[in-house]
Motif scaffolding. Sequence first.
Motif, PDB file in Angstrom:
ATOM      1  N   TYR A 195      -1.179  -3.939  -0.935  1.00  0.00           N
ATOM      2  CA  TYR A 195      -0.195  -3.452   0.036  1.00  0.00           C
ATOM      3  C   TYR A 195      -0.624  -2.096   0.598  1.00  0.00           C
ATOM      4  O   TYR A 195      -0.635  -1.887   1.815  1.00  0.00           O
ATOM      5  N   LEU A 196      -0.999  -1.176  -0.288  1.00  0.00           N
ATOM      6  CA  LEU A 196      -1.424   0.150   0.169  1.00  0.00           C
ATOM      7  C   LEU A 196      -2.693   0.075   0.999  1.00  0.00           C
ATOM      8  O   LEU A 196      -2.825   0.801   1.996  1.00  0.00           O
ATOM      9  N   SER A 197      -3.625  -0.784   0.623  1.00  0.00           N
ATOM     10  CA  SER A 197      -4.865  -0.947   1.398  1.00  0.00           C
ATOM     11  C   SER A 197      -4.569  -1.442   2.807  1.00  0.00           C
ATOM     12  O   SER A 197      -5.162  -0.961   3.780  1.00  0.00           O
ATOM     13  N   ARG A 198      -3.649  -2.391   2.903  1.00  0.00           N
ATOM     14  CA  ARG A 198      -3.266  -2.921   4.213  1.00  0.00           C
ATOM     15  C   ARG A 198      -2.638  -1.825   5.083  1.00  0.00           C
ATOM     16  O   ARG A 198      -2.949  -1.679   6.262  1.00  0.00           O
ATOM     17  N   LEU A 199      -1.750  -1.020   4.462  1.00  0.00           N
ATOM     18  CA  LEU A 199      -1.112   0.073   5.213  1.00  0.00           C
ATOM     19  C   LEU A 199      -2.126   1.158   5.585  1.00  0.00           C
ATOM     20  O   LEU A 199      -2.020   1.767   6.648  1.00  0.00           O
ATOM     21  N   PHE A 200      -3.118   1.391   4.726  1.00  0.00           N
ATOM     22  CA  PHE A 200      -4.175   2.343   5.047  1.00  0.00           C
ATOM     23  C   PHE A 200      -4.936   1.869   6.288  1.00  0.00           C
ATOM     24  O   PHE A 200      -5.212   2.655   7.203  1.00  0.00           O
ATOM     25  N   ASP A 201      -5.267   0.582   6.321  1.00  0.00           N
ATOM     26  CA  ASP A 201      -5.981   0.022   7.475  1.00  0.00           C
ATOM     27  C   ASP A 201      -5.173   0.155   8.763  1.00  0.00           C
ATOM     28  O   ASP A 201      -5.744   0.247   9.847  1.00  0.00           O
ATOM     29  N   GLN A 202      -3.845   0.179   8.649  1.00  0.00           N
ATOM     30  CA  GLN A 202      -2.958   0.329   9.801  1.00  0.00           C
ATOM     31  C   GLN A 202      -2.698   1.795  10.148  1.00  0.00           C
ATOM     32  O   GLN A 202      -1.985   2.089  11.108  1.00  0.00           O
ATOM     33  N   GLY A 203      -3.223   2.722   9.348  1.00  0.00           N
ATOM     34  CA  GLY A 203      -3.013   4.143   9.587  1.00  0.00           C
ATOM     35  C   GLY A 203      -1.673   4.659   9.083  1.00  0.00           C
ATOM     36  O   GLY A 203      -1.285   5.782   9.409  1.00  0.00           O
ATOM     37  N   LYS A 204      -0.979   3.871   8.273  1.00  0.00           N
ATOM     38  CA  LYS A 204       0.339   4.270   7.757  1.00  0.00           C
ATOM     39  C   LYS A 204       0.246   4.991   6.412  1.00  0.00           C
ATOM     40  O   LYS A 204       1.143   5.745   6.047  1.00  0.00           O
ATOM     41  N   VAL A 205      -0.806   4.744   5.647  1.00  0.00           N
ATOM     42  CA  VAL A 205      -1.060   5.464   4.395  1.00  0.00           C
ATOM     43  C   VAL A 205      -2.312   6.287   4.609  1.00  0.00           C
ATOM     44  O   VAL A 205      -3.333   5.776   5.064  1.00  0.00           O
ATOM     45  N   ILE A 206      -2.229   7.581   4.289  1.00  0.00           N
ATOM     46  CA  ILE A 206      -3.397   8.439   4.480  1.00  0.00           C
ATOM     47  C   ILE A 206      -4.083   8.781   3.170  1.00  0.00           C
ATOM     48  O   ILE A 206      -5.269   9.118   3.166  1.00  0.00           O
ATOM     49  N   MET A 207      -3.362   8.656   2.066  1.00  0.00           N
ATOM     50  CA  MET A 207      -3.952   8.928   0.766  1.00  0.00           C
ATOM     51  C   MET A 207      -3.012   8.412  -0.313  1.00  0.00           C
ATOM     52  O   MET A 207      -1.794   8.396  -0.131  1.00  0.00           O
ATOM     53  N   ALA A 208      -3.583   7.999  -1.446  1.00  0.00           N
ATOM     54  CA  ALA A 208      -2.771   7.519  -2.561  1.00  0.00           C
ATOM     55  C   ALA A 208      -3.598   7.590  -3.832  1.00  0.00           C
ATOM     56  O   ALA A 208      -4.835   7.570  -3.782  1.00  0.00           O
ATOM     57  N   GLY A 209      -2.912   7.655  -4.958  1.00  0.00           N
ATOM     58  CA  GLY A 209      -3.621   7.633  -6.228  1.00  0.00           C
ATOM     59  C   GLY A 209      -2.705   7.919  -7.394  1.00  0.00           C
ATOM     60  O   GLY A 209      -1.579   8.391  -7.218  1.00  0.00           O
ATOM     61  N   PRO A 210      -3.221   7.623  -8.602  1.00  0.00           N
ATOM     62  CA  PRO A 210      -2.421   7.818  -9.813  1.00  0.00           C
ATOM     63  C   PRO A 210      -2.452   9.260 -10.287  1.00  0.00           C
ATOM     64  O   PRO A 210      -3.403  10.001 -10.016  1.00  0.00           O
ATOM     65  N   PHE A 211      -1.402   9.635 -11.018  1.00  0.00           N
ATOM     66  CA  PHE A 211      -1.411  10.913 -11.721  1.00  0.00           C
ATOM     67  C   PHE A 211      -2.232  10.736 -12.992  1.00  0.00           C
ATOM     68  O   PHE A 211      -2.246   9.647 -13.586  1.00  0.00           O
ATOM     69  N   THR A 212      -2.920  11.761 -13.415  1.00  0.00           N
ATOM     70  CA  THR A 212      -3.814  11.653 -14.568  1.00  0.00           C
ATOM     71  C   THR A 212      -3.077  11.472 -15.890  1.00  0.00           C
ATOM     72  O   THR A 212      -3.687  11.082 -16.872  1.00  0.00           O
ATOM     73  N   ASP A 213      -1.763  11.701 -15.916  1.00  0.00           N
ATOM     74  CA  ASP A 213      -1.004  11.501 -17.148  1.00  0.00           C
ATOM     75  C   ASP A 213      -0.599  10.042 -17.356  1.00  0.00           C
ATOM     76  O   ASP A 213       0.010   9.692 -18.367  1.00  0.00           O
ATOM     77  N   GLY A 214      -0.925   9.157 -16.387  1.00  0.00           N
ATOM     78  CA  GLY A 214      -0.636   7.739 -16.517  1.00  0.00           C
ATOM     79  C   GLY A 214       0.816   7.356 -16.308  1.00  0.00           C
ATOM     80  O   GLY A 214       1.203   6.225 -16.591  1.00  0.00           O
ATOM     81  N   LYS A 215       1.623   8.267 -15.772  1.00  0.00           N
ATOM     82  CA  LYS A 215       3.056   8.000 -15.636  1.00  0.00           C
ATOM     83  C   LYS A 215       3.482   7.582 -14.237  1.00  0.00           C
ATOM     84  O   LYS A 215       4.668   7.434 -13.970  1.00  0.00           O
ATOM     85  N   GLY A 216       2.518   7.400 -13.340  1.00  0.00           N
ATOM     86  CA  GLY A 216       2.871   7.004 -11.982  1.00  0.00           C
ATOM     87  C   GLY A 216       1.827   7.470 -11.000  1.00  0.00           C
ATOM     88  O   GLY A 216       0.686   7.749 -11.363  1.00  0.00           O
ATOM     89  N   GLY A 217       2.236   7.568  -9.740  1.00  0.00           N
ATOM     90  CA  GLY A 217       1.296   7.968  -8.707  1.00  0.00           C
ATOM     91  C   GLY A 217       1.988   8.510  -7.476  1.00  0.00           C
ATOM     92  O   GLY A 217       3.216   8.624  -7.424  1.00  0.00           O
ATOM     93  N   LEU A 218       1.178   8.836  -6.478  1.00  0.00           N
ATOM     94  CA  LEU A 218       1.633   9.453  -5.245  1.00  0.00           C
ATOM     95  C   LEU A 218       1.037   8.696  -4.068  1.00  0.00           C
ATOM     96  O   LEU A 218      -0.142   8.333  -4.096  1.00  0.00           O
ATOM     97  N   VAL A 219       1.852   8.468  -3.049  1.00  0.00           N
ATOM     98  CA  VAL A 219       1.388   7.859  -1.799  1.00  0.00           C
ATOM     99  C   VAL A 219       1.812   8.771  -0.667  1.00  0.00           C
ATOM    100  O   VAL A 219       2.970   9.203  -0.610  1.00  0.00           O
ATOM    101  N   LEU A 220       0.888   9.085   0.234  1.00  0.00           N
ATOM    102  CA  LEU A 220       1.218   9.853   1.435  1.00  0.00           C
ATOM    103  C   LEU A 220       1.262   8.905   2.620  1.00  0.00           C
ATOM    104  O   LEU A 220       0.259   8.283   2.973  1.00  0.00           O
ATOM    105  N   TYR A 221       2.455   8.781   3.203  1.00  0.00           N
ATOM    106  CA  TYR A 221       2.681   7.929   4.369  1.00  0.00           C
ATOM    107  C   TYR A 221       2.664   8.783   5.633  1.00  0.00           C
ATOM    108  O   TYR A 221       3.209   9.885   5.643  1.00  0.00           O
ATOM    109  N   LYS A 222       2.081   8.253   6.704  1.00  0.00           N
ATOM    110  CA  LYS A 222       2.126   8.905   8.015  1.00  0.00           C
ATOM    111  C   LYS A 222       2.896   7.973   8.939  1.00  0.00           C
ATOM    112  O   LYS A 222       2.412   6.893   9.292  1.00  0.00           O
ATOM    113  N   THR A 223       4.112   8.397   9.299  1.00  0.00           N
ATOM    114  CA  THR A 223       5.004   7.561  10.105  1.00  0.00           C
ATOM    115  C   THR A 223       5.689   8.405  11.178  1.00  0.00           C
ATOM    116  O   THR A 223       5.648   9.634  11.132  1.00  0.00           O
TER     117      THR A 223
END
Length: 91
Positions: A25-53
């Motif tokens: 899903y994130l890869s598809r949105l990246f290809d559309q220019g809607k996600v500019i960056m994403a990744g997990p937190f190093t503590d393994g408790k989740g992650g962050l997605v930056l959306y451009k809308t």
Amino acid sequence: MIHAAFLTIIDQEKNMAHRPAHLEYLSRLFDQGKVIMAGPFTDGKGGLVLYKTETVEEARELAEQDPVVLHGARTLELREWKPLQFPIELA
């Protein structure tokens, strides 16, 4: 507008089951220019997605349709983010 989606894992089993769809899903949105960056937190408790809308509503809709959010594997905290422009000129 840039929005940061903080995705905290609340169900590890569901997270692992829906992670491949989440990444697709994130890869598809990246290809559309809607996600500019994403990744997990190093503590393994989740992650962050930056959306451009254009609107917060669009960002929320995209974030809520993420399979890990949609299936209850992660919580969603969405906040507008304004990156600093460098170099910063101090007056």
